[in-house]
Enzyme design. Sequence first.
Site, PDB file in Angstrom:
ATOM      1  N   SER A 132       6.431  18.321  17.884  1.00 55.98           N
ATOM      2  CA  SER A 132       6.786  17.104  17.138  1.00 55.98           C
ATOM      3  C   SER A 132       5.700  16.059  17.341  1.00 55.98           C
ATOM      4  O   SER A 132       4.586  16.384  17.758  1.00 55.98           O
ATOM      5  CB  SER A 132       8.153  16.598  17.599  1.00 55.98           C
ATOM      6  OG  SER A 132       8.638  15.621  16.707  1.00 55.98           O
ATOM      7  N   ASN A 133       5.986  14.805  17.046  1.00 57.15           N
ATOM      8  CA  ASN A 133       5.004  13.738  17.245  1.00 57.15           C
ATOM      9  C   ASN A 133       5.711  12.450  17.664  1.00 57.15           C
ATOM     10  O   ASN A 133       6.930  12.427  17.820  1.00 57.15           O
ATOM     11  CB  ASN A 133       4.160  13.531  15.978  1.00 57.15           C
ATOM     12  CG  ASN A 133       5.031  13.155  14.793  1.00 57.15           C
ATOM     13  OD1 ASN A 133       5.646  12.097  14.771  1.00 57.15           O
ATOM     14  ND2 ASN A 133       5.107  14.050  13.806  1.00 57.15           N
TER      15      ASN A 133
END
Length: 402
Positions: free
Chosen positions: A211-212
């Site tokens: 993810s980020n």
Amino acid sequence: MSILNNRRIVLGVCGSIAAYKVAELARRLTQGGAQVDVIMTEAAQQLVGKATFQALTGRPVFDDMWSLPEHHMVEHIALAVQAHMVVIAPATANTLARIATGMCDDLLTTTVLATTAPVLCVPAMNVQMYAAAATQENIAILRGRGFSVLEPEEGPMAEPMVGKGRLPEPETIEGEIRSLLGKHHGALRGRRVVVTAGATREPIDPIRFISNRSSGMMGYALATAARDMGADVTLISGPTSLKTPSAMTFVPVETALEMRDAVEAACSQAHILIMNAAVADFRPESVHDQKIKKNGTDGLTLNLVRNPDILGELAYRHNLFKVGFAAETENMLENAQDKLERKELHMIVANHAVATMAQSMIQVTLIDRNGATTSLPQQSKQQTAIAILDAIVTRLSPYIST
Ligand code: C5P
């Protein structure tokens, strides 16, 4: 500027135990810039004091038609005429019934009968009283006449009982009020707006994902601001720790593929798409069924494949104004301009990825299809959201028919 600013809101408080929660609503509306005129029924005053609402709104509280201050005496209808909106919260079964039959034997019912402003009823009462056929029929009558009714929530009640009858949280009621005011006065009334927010999660195994750092704050601020401007909003969001905003359609998703499907479905009817989500560019080629074990291995190689470019691949459709975001760490304006053209956007919002992700303040530059560039000041994401939507409104008409 807030949709609440300088709006006159009549807040009718009835005698339900939830009346105490409405003090917080009165405070929130006043802080948002509204002029709140509270009318309390006789029963409400058994539960909460007038002084509470007087202090929170900074205005006199009205209760009895016959004891209004002298200058209000001849024009007690003035409350009804000047109101931008009437909110009845909590609305008891008794008050709903009296309004449904057109009775006007106290200040609140008289005001409701005399107003042409939108009326929002927020029922709160005992489970059985709410479920009773009489109450349900009265609510149906009011809805049929154009009143808005916010459904009560389910949960534990004051008496030892669980069920539907609880007053929604003040924040939820405020969202509903903002949305209704927007639908009468906002620049986006009649428009359907889709906003994506947050990061996608691309699973590796049942436990892990890629993810980020996107928090979703900017996207949620955009969705809320669009709602307050009167739009019908669909917020498509990756997992975030944020509270779901009220008075909009909320579509939770996890992966980029799920987000693509949700965007395609929502955009078939939309006028504006604001693609703020930080979509993962890659996902693991295959997802392990079981948790990957580290035993006996020094490293792990993951095979990644490209995710679809949701915004870029969305089939061009007349009447859809597409806005993208470019979160860059270098060559911000050049990269943003390139994305604007490549993804056939009407506008792109460029910002510095590292400086803004998960921060409450943001500085953005808007670039539109005609090459016009506007730098907005460093300000809160809420203020930036309003400025972005204002910029969209002024650019909308050549592309979107009314
Ligand atoms: O392609 P890039 O990530 O640089 O462009 C950013 C814009 O494109 C954002 O508006 C983002 O939401 C959108 N995007 C997308 N699908 C992807 C990646 C980004 O719609 N797979």
